[in-house]
Design a protein around this motif. Sequence first.
Motif, short mmCIF file in Angstrom:
data_model
loop_
_atom_site.label_atom_id
_atom_site.label_comp_id
_atom_site.label_asym_id
_atom_site.label_seq_id
_atom_site.Cartn_x
_atom_site.Cartn_y
_atom_site.Cartn_z
N ARG A 183 0.86 -1.18 0.00
CA ARG A 183 0.00 0.00 0.00
C ARG A 183 0.89 1.23 0.00
O ARG A 183 2.09 1.15 0.25
N GLY A 184 0.31 2.38 -0.26
CA GLY A 184 1.08 3.61 -0.23
C GLY A 184 0.30 4.78 -0.78
O GLY A 184 -0.92 4.76 -0.86
N ASN A 185 1.06 5.79 -1.18
CA ASN A 185 0.49 7.00 -1.77
C ASN A 185 0.94 7.09 -3.23
O ASN A 185 1.93 6.49 -3.62
N TYR A 186 0.20 7.87 -4.00
CA TYR A 186 0.57 8.07 -5.40
C TYR A 186 0.17 9.47 -5.84
O TYR A 186 -0.66 10.14 -5.22
N SER A 187 0.78 9.88 -6.92
CA SER A 187 0.37 11.08 -7.64
C SER A 187 0.40 10.78 -9.12
O SER A 187 1.20 9.95 -9.57
N ALA A 188 -0.47 11.42 -9.85
CA ALA A 188 -0.52 11.23 -11.30
C ALA A 188 -0.66 12.58 -11.98
O ALA A 188 -1.34 13.48 -11.47
N MET A 189 0.00 12.71 -13.12
CA MET A 189 -0.13 13.89 -13.97
C MET A 189 -0.98 13.49 -15.17
O MET A 189 -0.68 12.51 -15.85
N TRP A 190 -2.05 14.22 -15.40
CA TRP A 190 -2.93 13.99 -16.53
C TRP A 190 -2.76 15.13 -17.53
O TRP A 190 -2.54 16.27 -17.14
N ARG A 191 -2.88 14.81 -18.80
CA ARG A 191 -2.80 15.81 -19.87
C ARG A 191 -4.00 15.61 -20.79
O ARG A 191 -4.29 14.49 -21.20
N LYS A 192 -4.64 16.71 -21.14
CA LYS A 192 -5.76 16.66 -22.07
C LYS A 192 -5.21 16.70 -23.49
O LYS A 192 -4.58 17.69 -23.89
N VAL A 193 -5.43 15.62 -24.24
CA VAL A 193 -4.91 15.48 -25.59
C VAL A 193 -6.09 15.28 -26.54
O VAL A 193 -6.83 14.30 -26.41
N LYS A 194 -6.27 16.22 -27.44
CA LYS A 194 -7.38 16.14 -28.40
C LYS A 194 -8.71 15.91 -27.69
O LYS A 194 -9.52 15.08 -28.10
N GLY A 195 -8.91 16.62 -26.56
CA GLY A 195 -10.16 16.56 -25.84
C GLY A 195 -10.30 15.39 -24.88
O GLY A 195 -11.35 15.23 -24.27
N ARG A 196 -9.24 14.58 -24.73
CA ARG A 196 -9.33 13.39 -23.88
C ARG A 196 -8.23 13.43 -22.82
O ARG A 196 -7.07 13.68 -23.11
N TRP A 197 -8.60 13.14 -21.57
CA TRP A 197 -7.64 13.11 -20.47
C TRP A 197 -6.89 11.78 -20.47
O TRP A 197 -7.51 10.72 -20.46
N LEU A 198 -5.54 11.87 -20.49
CA LEU A 198 -4.68 10.69 -20.46
C LEU A 198 -3.60 10.88 -19.39
O LEU A 198 -3.17 12.01 -19.13
N THR A 199 -3.15 9.79 -18.82
CA THR A 199 -2.11 9.85 -17.80
C THR A 199 -0.75 10.00 -18.45
O THR A 199 -0.37 9.18 -19.28
N GLN A 200 -0.03 11.06 -18.06
CA GLN A 200 1.31 11.28 -18.58
C GLN A 200 2.38 10.69 -17.67
O GLN A 200 3.40 10.19 -18.14
N SER A 201 2.14 10.72 -16.36
CA SER A 201 3.11 10.13 -15.44
C SER A 201 2.41 9.76 -14.13
O SER A 201 1.39 10.33 -13.77
N GLU A 202 3.02 8.76 -13.47
CA GLU A 202 2.54 8.33 -12.16
C GLU A 202 3.73 8.03 -11.26
O GLU A 202 4.73 7.47 -11.73
N LEU A 203 3.62 8.41 -10.01
CA LEU A 203 4.63 8.11 -9.00
C LEU A 203 3.94 7.41 -7.84
O LEU A 203 2.97 7.93 -7.28
N PHE A 204 4.40 6.21 -7.53
CA PHE A 204 3.88 5.43 -6.42
C PHE A 204 4.95 5.33 -5.35
O PHE A 204 6.12 5.11 -5.67
N VAL A 205 4.57 5.46 -4.09
CA VAL A 205 5.50 5.30 -2.98
C VAL A 205 4.92 4.26 -2.04
O VAL A 205 3.81 4.43 -1.52
#
Length: 124
Positions: A99-121
């Motif tokens: 278990r842990g914490n995470y953060s994710a960076m999302w980017r809107k590409v051509k009107g759609r949200w996609l995950t660009q990066s994720e960090l899990f600890v």
Amino acid sequence: MEQKQNEINIIQASRENSNAAIRKADAAGVAQYWMDDIIVISGEGGQYAGKKLLLEVFTEMFEDHPPVFERIPTKITIGDNGILAWETGEWNYKTEKFRGNYSAMWRKVKGRWLTQSELFVSLD
């Protein structure tokens, strides 16, 4: 304000769908929310670059004894430009004691949200 809440709802739904795909051991279902150049740092510090590699990792991971884990957002923030978003929360395995914490960076590409990066600890 209403527009940002709509964007937050879209990202939350994408995360829920991604978690559902993990429960089904559906690597392609998870990957549909990734950018081609996604970067992921796993809970133990492994580094994965690119959708193609990460899809191979997930496919292999799901073949034998598929783990079940989920990401539970506690906060999603839409940037003022409406193109970037930050998600943070907790992750945990249902089939392991990780278990842990995470953060994710999302980017809107051509009107759609996609995950660009994720960090899990991992916090075990």
